[in-house]
Motif scaffolding. Structure first.
Motif, PDB file in Angstrom:
ATOM      1  N   PRO A   1     -15.336  -9.248   4.050  1.00 47.14           N
ATOM      2  CA  PRO A   1     -14.881  -9.014   5.419  1.00 47.14           C
ATOM      3  C   PRO A   1     -15.003 -10.311   6.222  1.00 47.14           C
ATOM      4  CG  PRO A   1     -16.914  -7.784   4.950  1.00 47.14           C
ATOM      5  CD  PRO A   1     -16.544  -8.537   3.720  1.00 47.14           C
TER       6      PRO A   1
ATOM      7  N   ASN B   1      -6.118  -9.267   4.054  1.00 52.35           N
ATOM      8  CA  ASN B   1      -7.286 -10.081   3.714  1.00 52.35           C
ATOM      9  C   ASN B   1      -7.447 -10.091   2.200  1.00 52.35           C
ATOM     10  OD1 ASN B   1      -9.748 -11.306   3.396  1.00 52.35           O
ATOM     11  ND2 ASN B   1     -10.899  -9.837   4.620  1.00 52.35           N
TER      12      ASN B   1
ATOM     13  N   ALA C   1      -8.353  -5.381   3.549  1.00 53.60           N
ATOM     14  CA  ALA C   1      -7.773  -4.585   4.643  1.00 53.60           C
ATOM     15  C   ALA C   1      -6.563  -5.313   5.235  1.00 53.60           C
ATOM     16  CB  ALA C   1      -8.816  -4.337   5.724  1.00 53.60           C
ATOM     17  N   THR C   2      -5.761  -4.540   5.931  1.00 45.62           N
ATOM     18  CA  THR C   2      -4.572  -5.081   6.591  1.00 45.62           C
ATOM     19  C   THR C   2      -4.660  -4.789   8.082  1.00 45.62           C
ATOM     20  OG1 THR C   2      -3.249  -4.672   4.611  1.00 45.62           O
ATOM     21  CG2 THR C   2      -2.053  -4.995   6.669  1.00 45.62           C
TER      22      THR C   2
ATOM     23  N   LEU D   1     -11.544  -8.248  10.197  1.00 45.60           N
ATOM     24  CA  LEU D   1     -10.645  -7.804   9.142  1.00 45.60           C
ATOM     25  C   LEU D   1     -11.479  -7.537   7.891  1.00 45.60           C
ATOM     26  CD1 LEU D   1      -7.728  -7.277   8.228  1.00 45.60           C
ATOM     27  CD2 LEU D   1      -7.519  -9.703   7.724  1.00 45.60           C
ATOM     28  N   GLY D   2     -11.525  -6.284   7.479  1.00 47.93           N
ATOM     29  CA  GLY D   2     -12.324  -5.893   6.316  1.00 47.93           C
ATOM     30  C   GLY D   2     -11.768  -6.438   5.020  1.00 47.93           C
ATOM     31  N   ASN D   3     -12.587  -6.339   3.966  1.00 49.94           N
ATOM     32  CA  ASN D   3     -12.184  -6.798   2.648  1.00 49.94           C
ATOM     33  C   ASN D   3     -10.989  -5.987   2.152  1.00 49.94           C
ATOM     34  OD1 ASN D   3     -12.219  -8.108   0.165  1.00 49.94           O
ATOM     35  ND2 ASN D   3     -13.625  -6.605  -0.713  1.00 49.94           N
TER      36      ASN D   3
END
Length: 186
Positions: free
Chosen positions: A52, A47, A84-85, A80-82
């Motif tokens: 998020p 992301n 984040a994968t 999907l968080g900021n």
């Protein structure tokens, strides 16, 4: 009269499209299991939107690939968080009647709130293998079974003939009575 390019020739103003805020990476090829004609391609989705989001995972068939062969493992929509994968697996299931050959697919990702922004993953190639031929019944096993049945049948016949079978009684003749009858008194 207007310019010949006026009218049906695209937009009047330049259009800017924002790239989808995701980076999608995955394998370049997947090998299908020859017996089941299945395989799994794993993708990483990063992301880069700065916030998020909830994403929608969209497996895409390329060229002659049937879209029914592709399915996301698990939920199609995921948080999907900021920065984040997430890892997304796409299951490839090819039916037995599908012809042998080269095919491809990819995983596209879009934010749930902006479905028009689609990040395309790289193409993943896969080859549909020749189906496994079902082995025939082994000839040696058939001969072994017939031989075992014959040995058992002949053994049972020999046991019956020599052990169990009772000989027929000898024919008896009726005794002959001679002389005159007498009463036996003491």
């Amino acid at each position: 009269m207007g310019h010949p390019l006026d009218g049906d020739f695209g937009p009047d103003e330049p259009v800017t499209t924002q790239p989808a805020p995701f980076s999608v990476t995955g394998p370049t090829s997947v090998e299908l299991d020859r017996a089941t004609r299945t395989g799994t391609a794993s993708f990483s989705v990063l992301n880069t939107s700065g916030r998020p989001v909830r994403v929608r995972l969209l497996p895409q068939a390329i060229a002659a690939t049937d879209p029914d062969w592709l399915a996301v493992v698990g939920d199609v929509e995921r948080p999907l968080g900021n920065a984040a994968t997430l890892t997304a697996d796409v299951r490839i299931t090819v039916p037995a009647e599908a012809p042998v050959g080269q095919h491809a697919m990819r995983l596209d990702v879009s934010p749930e709130d902006r479905p028009e922004q689609v990040a395309q993953g790289q193409a993943v190639a896969f080859t549909i293998p020749e189906p496994l031929e079902k082995p025939g019944f082994p000839r040696w096993l058939l001969l072994a079974i017939i031989g075992a049945v014959l040995v058992l049948a002949l053994g049972a016949l020999a046991i019956w003939w020599f052990v169990i079978r009772e000989p027929a009684p000898d024919p008896l003749t009726a005794p002959e009575v001679s002389g005159s009858p007498r009463s036996a008194r003491c």
